[in-house]
Design an enzyme around this catalytic site. Structure first.
Site, PDB file in Angstrom:
ATOM      1  N   GLU A 153      24.028 -24.577   1.087  1.00 45.43           N
ATOM      2  CA  GLU A 153      22.811 -23.783   1.271  1.00 45.43           C
ATOM      3  C   GLU A 153      21.549 -24.647   1.254  1.00 45.43           C
ATOM      4  O   GLU A 153      20.685 -24.517   0.391  1.00 45.43           O
ATOM      5  CB  GLU A 153      22.718 -22.680   0.204  1.00 45.43           C
ATOM      6  CG  GLU A 153      23.813 -21.639   0.301  1.00 45.43           C
ATOM      7  CD  GLU A 153      23.676 -20.531  -0.733  1.00 45.43           C
ATOM      8  OE1 GLU A 153      24.235 -19.449  -0.530  1.00 45.43           O
ATOM      9  OE2 GLU A 153      22.995 -20.762  -1.768  1.00 45.43           O
ATOM     10  N   GLU A 305      30.781 -17.340   2.016  1.00 47.73           N
ATOM     11  CA  GLU A 305      30.551 -16.695   0.724  1.00 47.73           C
ATOM     12  C   GLU A 305      30.232 -15.219   0.912  1.00 47.73           C
ATOM     13  O   GLU A 305      29.489 -14.841   1.828  1.00 47.73           O
ATOM     14  CB  GLU A 305      29.372 -17.333  -0.018  1.00 47.73           C
ATOM     15  CG  GLU A 305      29.601 -18.720  -0.568  1.00 47.73           C
ATOM     16  CD  GLU A 305      28.409 -19.187  -1.390  1.00 47.73           C
ATOM     17  OE1 GLU A 305      27.649 -18.325  -1.877  1.00 47.73           O
ATOM     18  OE2 GLU A 305      28.231 -20.403  -1.525  1.00 47.73           O
TER      19      GLU A 305
END
Length: 659
Positions: A153, A305
């Protein structure tokens, strides 16, 4: 080049982030037993393991990871091995303060959380390369390894002196000279002219509004610097394992990355999706991110995710009701995912995310969450052979551009009520509720494959992008555009006439006299097709050309009788944002006239139908049972049952039909 199929090998990857360093080793064997029972075939290791792998500078502690890699391989579970570079160890910031980022007020961001690194720090990059080199050398030949996951991320901004030095270099490469920079930034305004590149800094805290083009370039620069970090690590693992794919995980519609450019550098495009279970439009938010990721990947993609239950970062963190995790996971598969994964496998007992759900949560093996995880794993095994590698097709593209978004978000804009992501979601919602599967495209992409292209809002457009839109319509395509499109060029310089002249001609706009933004809660009454409706957020004072048709006009007020919805041939322009039902009706009509049809006609509200390859996915996003008419012989792959012309979907129910 390797792609997702290299890792899937005909299976839907199922699993998630596994952080065994948080647990005693006797838990590992229990984890493996539960993974196999749940159908888990892939785990991601090492995402936040830097301090365990390198407890002191240059020291290596690989023994625990050796044992885990061997354990996974012995049990038939593949490993997506991460580089741990998103969360440097405390010793790095302590010994090397130049690795820490600085915010726009000049405050240093310290360790104790994560993503605390300066993308412009040569020291950080050196340590990141070293740990990546050693991981690639040690595990590149391990039989458990199926894919590389770089960092995690990417989302760091940095206004430090180091970043300023790199920003100056970036600007010299972009503009070549100070004259070109001063012209692009419009520095004649407010006496901002630069006489030396050394005078240029990152756009730190200022007394009043900052130069908007300087801020725009800083956003471009930040995306590029983070991409440099990704590419450096990617190239290291690629040299060691050219046969294995490499990815990094996007956050959905993240402001700080030009994900179109990033996706071109990934073998696998992956994303994290966390809709709020209480959000009545959570399924639509998921569909938007899935459609965007599929379009970036140009085919199958990876759900890296999601949460099996509640997250821990909202004000109130609600669990997923029974069946919702399964529903949203299968929605991702319908919209092109060949991997369904979670953060994380086992819910942490300590640390900042101990209340973020896991595939095994605090309730343990017998808890509802894990039992649903087992059910989903069994169903994904059934779907794998029929689904993996197939494509979800769409005849409609939504145009989206990060750089246009960045340009439009400036302090001195006309209305802070106009939020670009909300406008984008409103247009996607209209198409989703009309049961029309959409993709996304960049305004520079080849658009000829689409019957309809919609532009919710593209404030800044290059000349090449405008020419691309004109060519698309000339070649027979249907274009629908929202307001605040084509207002500025790539330097955020307002186009003469308030909108590019070529676009004004395309839409039949003789003169755009004035913008009339609406206050919060204010509406503009409109009449015409689709019936009477209320416009929101925005309105405009427009004169049309003689060959353009007013499909809907403003009713009363300063703009009474002027076009709210304008059409010239196959080009439509909306100078307001119609309320949801009206926007849905309008776009459904335009799509129908262009020959676009839903995957299945006559669907009830809250039921989604998506075709992927030869399969038809029906998903009930409601809490009540519904019946769907499905003509023709078919079989539900999930149950093996042959179907009739009527399919019943229970609460959050899913069927996957094969003709």
């Amino acid at each position: 080049m390797p792609d997702l199929s290299t890792a899937t090998k005909g299976r839907i990857l199922y699993g998630g982030d596994y952080n065994p360093e948080q647990w005693p080793e006797d838990t590992w064997l229990e984890d493996v037993r539960l993974m196999k029972a749940a159908g888990v075939n892939s785990v991601t290791l090492g995402v936040f393991s830097w301090s365990t792998l390198e407890p002191r500078p240059g020291e290596r502690n690989f023994g625990w990871l050796d044992r885990l890699m061997d354990l996974m391989h012995a049990n038939g579970i593949g490993v997506v091995l991460a580089t741990p570079t998103s969360s440097p160890p405390p010793w790095m910031g302590h010994l090397y303060p130049d690795t820490l980022p600085v915010d726009q007020d000049g405050r240093t961001e310290h360790w104790g959380g994560r993503q605390h690194f300066s993308h412009s720090s040569a020291t950080y990059r050196r340590f990141a390369a070293a740990i990546t080199e050693d991981l690639a050398a040690r595990y590149g030949g391990h039989p458990a390894l199926t894919m590389w996951h770089i960092n995690n991320e990417y989302c760091t901004f940095d206004w430090s002196e180091r970043a300023a030095d790199r920003f100056r270099i970036w600007l010299q490469r972009r503009y070549g000279s100070l004259d070109a920079l001063n012209s692009a930034w419009g520095t004649a305004f407010w006496s901002q002219g630069y006489g030396d590149f050394a005078e240029v800094h990152t756009p730190r805290h200022a007394h009043y509004m900052k130069n908007p083009t300087q801020v725009l370039d800083f956003r471009r620069f930040t995306s590029d610097m983070l991409l440099e970090c990704y590419l450096a690590e990617r190239d290291i693992v690629r040299r060691a394992t050219p046969h294995l794919p490499v990815t990094t995980n996007f956050m959905p519609l993240w402001f700080g990355q030009d994900a179109w450019r990033w996706a071109e550098e990934e073998d696998v495009v992956s994303v994290d999706i966390y809709p709020d279970p209480r959000d009545p439009l959570g399924a639509q938010q998921g569909a938007l991110v899935q459609d965007m990721t599929r379009s970036q990947a140009r085919g199958p993609w990876m759900l890296m995710e999601q949460a099996a239950g509640p997250v821990n970062w909202r004000g109130v963190n609600h669990p997923k009701p029974r069946g919702l995790n399964r529903l949203w996971s299968l929605q991702a598969v319908a919209r092109g995912a060949d991997a369904v994964c979670y953060f994380q496998w086992r819910q942490s007992r300590q640390g900042a995310e101990k209340f973020h759900a896991g595939m095994v949560d605090h309730a343990g093996e017998e808890g509802r969450v894990h039992q649903e995880i087992k059910q989903l794993g069994a169903e994904l095994r059934v779907l794998s052979e029929k689904v993996t590698g197939s494509h979800t097709d769409n005849d409609i593209a939504i145009l989206h551009d990060w750089q246009s978004w960045w340009a439009g978000v400036q302090d001195g804009r006309l209305s802070s009520e106009v939020d670009y992501p909300d406008v984008l979601k409103a247009w996607h919602r209209a198409l989703w509720e009309a049961h029309l599967t959409t993709g996304f495209a960049h305004p520079d992409h080849d658009l000829t494959a689409y019957k309809v292209v919609v532009v919710p809002q593209l404030y800044a457009l290059t000349d090449a992008a405008i020419d691309n839109l004109l060519a698309y319509v000339r070649q027979g395509g249907t274009l629908v555009s929202g307001f605040l499109t084509g207002i500025a060029d790539e330097d955020d310089r307002v186009r003469p006439g308030g909108m590019d002249a070529r676009l004004r001609e395309l839409f039949g706009i003789r003169t755009l006299h004035e913008w009339w933004p609406l206050d919060a809660g204010e509406h503009a009454e409109c009449e015409g097709s689709p019936g009477g409706f209320r416009g929101t957020l925005w309105s405009e004072e427009i004169d049309k050309t003689e060959d353009a048709t007013t499909e809907a006009a403003y009713k009363g007020g300063e703009l009474g009788g002027l076009p709210a919805v304008l059409r010239r041939g196959r080009a439509w322009y909306l100078s307001t944002l119609p309320e949801p039902d009206a926007l849905r009706e309008l776009l459904a009509r335009v799509a129908h006239d262009a020959g676009v049809r839903p995957a299945l006609a006559g669907l009830p509200d809250r039921v989604e139908a998506v075709r992927r390859g030869d399969l038809l996915f029906l998903l009930n996003h409601g809490r009540e049972s519904v019946t769907v008419e499905v003509p023709g012989a078919h079989r539900d792959l999930l149950t093996g049952e042959a179907g009739t012309d009527r399919v019943t979907l229970g609460r959050h129910g899913v069927v996957v039909l094969e003709r």
